[in-house]
Scaffold this active site. Structure first.
Site, PDB file in Angstrom:
ATOM      1  N   GLU A  69     -36.180  64.227  87.505  1.00 30.48           N
ATOM      2  CA  GLU A  69     -35.386  64.163  88.733  1.00 30.48           C
ATOM      3  C   GLU A  69     -36.272  64.344  89.961  1.00 30.48           C
ATOM      4  OE1 GLU A  69     -34.740  65.965  86.046  1.00 30.48           O
ATOM      5  OE2 GLU A  69     -33.047  64.850  85.236  1.00 30.48           O
TER       6      GLU A  69
ATOM      7  N   HIS B  21     -22.406  69.962  84.795  1.00 28.76           N
ATOM      8  CA  HIS B  21     -21.814  68.627  84.768  1.00 28.76           C
ATOM      9  C   HIS B  21     -20.614  68.570  85.714  1.00 28.76           C
ATOM     10  CE1 HIS B  21     -24.079  68.803  81.046  1.00 28.76           C
ATOM     11  NE2 HIS B  21     -24.018  67.505  80.961  1.00 28.76           N
TER      12      HIS B  21
END
Lengths: 320, 332
Positions: free
Chosen positions: A60, A129
């Site tokens: 990321e 999430h």
């Protein structure tokens, strides 16, 4: 064209922008061949090729940092991070570099990246999430933060974000991805950044919300005379839209699923306290998530501000 | 039998160890297969990342660890916990989102914890556990405690900066830690070759002046031996090792289904690896070498089945967490 979901609207916006401007490039984990975790980028690699829809390693920090370098060079990268919790690994590049490149280069370069990520509670996976960390980004000068709430504004806002000259964090409410459908024009249109919209007119309570909570707040409004404002751009805040409505209604309820402390509701409350306190008939109320890690499955329902909690806030401000 | 084992250079591998390898692998396999069976009922309230096909790595490594050695795991962590000795009840209960789950029904399959057995809590962040594992091993060294830490991660985590920073620090400080890379060739649906130019993960160790070894991750004895060397090296102050164990996950990235119909991976690839099933191969080996009888193996399977049935009943019968649980175990 029939009604489409937010996933399809975003896909449409990406496709149109890539068609319009060959500098627009998508980059992220599994965005190409696979079409992304939520299939938002489905079909785009086939259409535009692997040079413009770039699959990356799991990295990321590397992805976001690369996008910044590309953007400084003149490319318009649209990054996809698979879930909002995965963006934390890349924060350093957003906060230390993207947000301040124009200032650091004294106006010579900027980093007009868009970082798209699914955001918020709603599909019942556990923590990381389901994050709603929008306030983190709103706090950092130099970053714009956008949250769509409908297929129409998802398409229009994303187009504006891609065309914007600043870094934009584009938070896509995962609960809404496929749960609402609407007609979306196939023409090229944009929804401007920095502008809120009156989602529902009313006279007695100003309700400020965005994303998933906008719909919750609206569901809870039955029997109340609420003016519901869909913020859409969280940073920069459309201060005038909020103040105008509060000056009319004299009451303010802010609804967000992120935890209350240091949340965006605090900023909105402070704005109204500073600029429109003399119009207030009741205390400002915030309906927000608890100071907790987002839990899995049914505990998620306890976490997320529900219709009842929101109605209680409406009732309470109406006591004054 | 003794002679045969000697021939394989396994003079220290007793029947006891070999039987435990088999039981550990079979226990993981049957556990995961039970999830596959039950998942369609939609009562398990969490995403599951299954490790069917990869059992030999967890089993081979964890047999070298003591109960209080630390294990850092990841989102695909059922096998690591089971191999470390975690009972099944709190695991199944966690998948069902029940209050009796190891994470009190709040974390699900990606957030497993077993404090008694040195599993400090797993998460979904790929590579996220690696620096913490290094920290735990640094702490054990500072406190002069004879503990080894094993960190399990995948070839996807090898893409992340966290791996390099952690491995460098561990080697610099000669920490008692073993890095176990379960290379199943896929990060979600991206093949290793689409993410890494060299695909030689274990070679990385050399650049950090540490020990690296690449083994067949479907050969439990190969894994066991590599781990035994690495654990003893770690324990005697020889610093970290990087074990790359090549394997394959039979199911899709998440959920109980295979993913071949979606075009993510070629079916021939699965067929190739199913042929090389670690459990089946080791079973054949044990029978061929007359280490274990079919009857003994059946008994192992029956005991595991009983444990699974008990754990599933327990999980189903357990209560859901109450709303107040939302605000428990927080910092503030």
């Amino acid at each position: 064209m029939g009604k489409i979901t937010i996933v399809q609207a975003i896909n449409m916006a990406l496709s149109e922008e890539m068609q319009r401007d060959t500098n627009v490039v998508i980059i992220g984990e599994d965005v190409g061949k696979d079409g992304g975790v939520f299939r938002v980028t489905e079909g785009l690699q086939e259409k535009f090729g692997p040079e413009r829809v770039v699959d990356t390693p799991l990295s990321e920090l590397g992805i976001i940092g690369s996008a910044i370098g590309m953007a400084a060079y003149g490319i318009k990268p649209v990054v996809e991070i698979q879930f909002m919790g995965f963006i934390y690994a890349g924060l350093e590049q957003i906060f230390s570099h993207a947000s301040r490149l124009r200032s650091r280069s004294r106006g010579r370069f900027s980093a007009p990246i868009v970082v798209r990520t699914p955001y918020g509670i709603g599909i019942k996976p556990p923590e990381l999430h389901s994050e709603s960390a929008e306030a983190l980004f709103c706090h950092m000068p130099g970053v714009k933060v956008v949250v769509p709430s409908t297929p129409y504004n998802a398409k229009g806002l994303l187009k504006s974000a891609i065309r914007d000259s600043d870094p934009v964090i584009f938070l896509e409410p995962s609960r809404l991805y496929r749960s609402i459908k609407a007609e979306v024009p196939e023409d090229d249109y944009t929804v401007p950044l920095g502008k809120a919209e009156v989602y529902q007119e009313g006279k007695e309570i100003t309700v400020v919300a965005w994303g998933t909570m906008l719909h919750r707040a609206a569901e809870a409004a039955e029997g109340f005379d609420c003016e519901i404002i869909d913020l859409m751009t969280l940073k920069p805040l459309d201060e005038e839209a909020i103040l105008k409505s509060v000056r009319k209604t004299g009451r303010l309820v802010v609804v967000h699923e992120a935890s209350k402390s240091g949340g965006l509701g605090a900023e909105i409350s402070a704005l109204v306290a500073e600029e429109a306190v003399e119009y207030l008939k009741a205390p400002i109320l915030r309906v927000a998530g608890p100071e907790a890690v987002i839990p899995m499955a049914r505990l998620e329902d306890y976490y997320m501000p529900g219709k009842e909690r929101i109605r209680k806030a409406y009732e309470k401000v109406m006591l004054y | 039998m003794r002679k045969e084992l000697l021939k394989y250079g396994m003079q220290t591998l007793t029947k006891n160890i070999l039987d435990r390898m088999y039981a550990s692998m079979l226990r993981i396999r049957m556990f995961e297969e039970k999830i596959v069976e039950l998942y369609p009922e939609q009562e398990m309230k969490c995403p599951v990342h299954l490790c069917i096909g990869q059992e030999a790595i967890a089993a081979g490594v964890c047999l070298n660890l003591k109960k209080d050695d630390y294990v850092f795991s990841n989102h695909r962590g059922h096998g690591h916990c089971l191999a470390k000795g975690s009972p099944m009840r709190p695991l199944f209960a966690e998948f069902y989102g029940k209050a009796t789950g190891c994470s009190k029904g709040k974390g699900g399959s990606m957030h497993l914890v077993d404090a008694e057995r040195g599993i400090l809590g797993t998460s979904a962040i790929v590579g996220g556990g690696i620096p913490m594992g290094v920290g735990a091993s640094l702490a054990s060294m500072l406190k002069n405690e004879e503990r080894v830490t094993a960190i399990f991660f995948g070839d996807g985590a090898y893409d992340e900066g966290a791996f390099y920073e952690s491995f460098n620090f561990a080697s610099l400080k000669k920490l008692p830690v073993v890095f176990v890379c379960e290379n199943n060739f896929y990060a979600t649906n991206s093949h290793q070759s689409a993410r890494q130019p060299g695909c030689r993960i274990s070679d990385t160790a050399a650049a950090f002046d540490a020990h690296g070894v690449c083994v067949d991750g479907n050969d439990v004895i190969a894994v066991y031996k590599a781990a035994r060397d690495s654990v003893s090296r770690a324990a005697r102050g020889g610093g970290p090792s990087l074990i790359e164990a090549k394997t394959y996950r039979w199911k899709g990235h998440v959920g109980p289904e295979a993913d071949f119909d979606k075009g993510s991976r070629p079916k021939e690839e699965l067929d190739y690896w199913v042929e090389r099933c670690p459990v089946k191969a080791f079973r054949a080996f044990l029978l061929e070498k007359n280490v274990t009888t079919p009857k003994e193996m059946d008994e192992v399977a029956s005991a595991i089945k009983a444990e699974i049935d008990d754990a599933v009943s327990f999980a189903r019968a357990s209560p859901y967490p109450e709303a107040k649980e939302l605000l428990e175990d927080l910092y503030i």
